[in-house]
Write a protein that holds these residues in place. Structure first.
Motif, PDB file in Angstrom:
ATOM      1  N   GLU A   1      46.021  39.667  33.969  1.00 54.69           N
ATOM      2  CA  GLU A   1      45.664  40.848  33.208  1.00 54.69           C
ATOM      3  C   GLU A   1      46.402  42.081  33.722  1.00 54.69           C
ATOM      4  O   GLU A   1      46.834  42.138  34.872  1.00 54.69           O
ATOM      5  N   GLU A   2      46.532  43.054  32.847  1.00 56.62           N
ATOM      6  CA  GLU A   2      47.162  44.297  33.247  1.00 56.62           C
ATOM      7  C   GLU A   2      46.262  45.049  34.208  1.00 56.62           C
ATOM      8  O   GLU A   2      45.037  44.930  34.167  1.00 56.62           O
ATOM      9  N   ILE A   3      46.856  45.864  35.086  1.00 59.70           N
ATOM     10  CA  ILE A   3      46.076  46.709  35.980  1.00 59.70           C
ATOM     11  C   ILE A   3      45.327  47.735  35.147  1.00 59.70           C
ATOM     12  O   ILE A   3      45.887  48.355  34.245  1.00 59.70           O
ATOM     13  N   ASP A   4      44.058  47.902  35.424  1.00 56.78           N
ATOM     14  CA  ASP A   4      43.176  48.743  34.618  1.00 56.78           C
ATOM     15  C   ASP A   4      43.339  50.208  34.993  1.00 56.78           C
ATOM     16  O   ASP A   4      42.973  50.621  36.096  1.00 56.78           O
ATOM     17  N   LEU A   5      43.881  51.004  34.078  1.00 57.22           N
ATOM     18  CA  LEU A   5      44.046  52.434  34.294  1.00 57.22           C
ATOM     19  C   LEU A   5      43.142  53.249  33.369  1.00 57.22           C
ATOM     20  O   LEU A   5      43.331  54.450  33.215  1.00 57.22           O
ATOM     21  N   SER A   6      42.132  52.606  32.808  1.00 56.40           N
ATOM     22  CA  SER A   6      41.228  53.300  31.896  1.00 56.40           C
ATOM     23  C   SER A   6      40.252  54.180  32.674  1.00 56.40           C
ATOM     24  O   SER A   6      39.901  53.872  33.813  1.00 56.40           O
ATOM     25  N   PRO A   7      39.785  55.287  32.083  1.00 53.99           N
ATOM     26  CA  PRO A   7      38.815  56.138  32.774  1.00 53.99           C
ATOM     27  C   PRO A   7      37.467  55.460  32.988  1.00 53.99           C
ATOM     28  O   PRO A   7      36.772  55.749  33.959  1.00 53.99           O
TER      29      PRO A   7
END
Length: 313
Positions: A30-36
């Protein structure tokens, strides 16, 4: 508008509630999570042993909260989410585990690196998680609870023949990129001198101010390997997937260097935080938190309070 929003956010800390359910960690693909929202952030349950160690007269910067300063300057340590407002990163995740363990709400205060010592001493915040290395000089004013090894990493292009750098002699005959004026440059130059004294092939040192040019040198074969802080290189390797790790060394070589949660000297927080971290190491939440940011290579087996630090230069 994004800049204005970010400034408004910096007026206060980002608050995160305590005692949540534990979400699953990110899978490797999975992509690295950069969501707030950080839905995959690893959370922890209370650690009663750590809570009992908190001083009865403890005065927190904000009642019921663990106020933690961090410098959101570069991932994976810390940066801003896609809303350009919410501080996220490995250092915030570690602070979250500590706050959860102590039964407190985490409040994150974005802070410039140069400002954290005064802010901690003055009581503006309770702790710092900002890639702070334990040194003997800092131990005179602060207490430490270790949570990561300070490592340098050697990275090569994915298809490079090199598989391992395990000792200084392994850089003999290689073309190595390093940043000028850094600790890793000094270590590399000492290795080269020692190898030369042994009659080993010379190491060619290359310097690049432009990261894009550095990347091209690795991918084209003009350079064999890049030596730099492992954390930032590991994060980039996970996202871009054009390089791989072939070796690590302590950032304080030949001494061991450790990163620690930093608290005011004598505040009574260091030992509870150390107990909290060890509980999370044993529970596996600590390892999952580091894995989210590709920092498993820097994991420690046990947290220590005020271990021997790097000597004053």
């Amino acid at each position: 508008m994004a800049i204005l929003t970010r400034r408004l956010c910096l007026l206060g800390g980002a608050t995160i509630a305590a005692s949540p359910l534990l979400p699953r960690p990110l899978r490797a693909q999975e992509e690295i999570d950069l969501s707030p929202a950080q839905p995959h952030r690893v959370r922890a349950q209370k650690v009663e042993e750590a809570i009992r160690l908190l001083p009865r007269d403890l005065r927190l910067a904000n009642a019921g909260k663990l106020t933690v300063a961090t410098n959101p300057g570069r991932f994976p340590f810390g940066g801003y989410a896609t809303d350009s407002c919410t501080p996220i990163g490995a250092e915030i995740d570690i602070a979250q585990l500590v706050a959860d363990s102590l039964g407190l709400v985490l409040e994150v205060v974005p802070t410039a690196w140069a400002d954290w010592p005064l802010g901690l001493i003055s009581g503006k915040f309770d702790a710092v998680t900002s890639n702070v290395t334990v040194t003997e000089e800092r131990k005179q004013r602060f207490d430490f609870s270790t949570y990561r090894n300070d490592l340098l990493g050697f990275y090569v292009a994915l298809d490079h023949r090199l598989q391992s750098i395990a000792k200084p002699e392994d850089v003999a005959g290689l073309k190595v990129i390093v940043s000028s004026g850094t600790n890793q440059e000094q270590i590399l130059l000492r290795w080269i001198e020692a190898n030369r004294a042994k009659g080993l092939p010379n190491t060619e040192v290359q310097y690049y101010d432009d990261e894009a040019v550095l990347d091209l040198a690795l991918q084209s074969g003009r350079a064999d390997v890049y030596l730099g802080p492992n954390a930032t290189s590991a994060f980039k390797a996970a996202r871009v997937r054009k390089t791989r790790l072939v070796g690590t060394f302590s950032g304080g070589w030949p001494q061991t260097a450790e990163i620690a949660v930093t608290t005011k000297k004598g505040a009574g927080l260091a030992e509870p935080i150390t107990v909290a971290l060890n509980a999370q190491i044993e529970a596996g939440t600590y390892g999952r938190a580091l894995a989210r940011w590709n920092l498993s290579a820097e994991a420690i087996q046990r947290s220590r309070t005020n271990p021997p630090g790097l000597p004053a230069k």
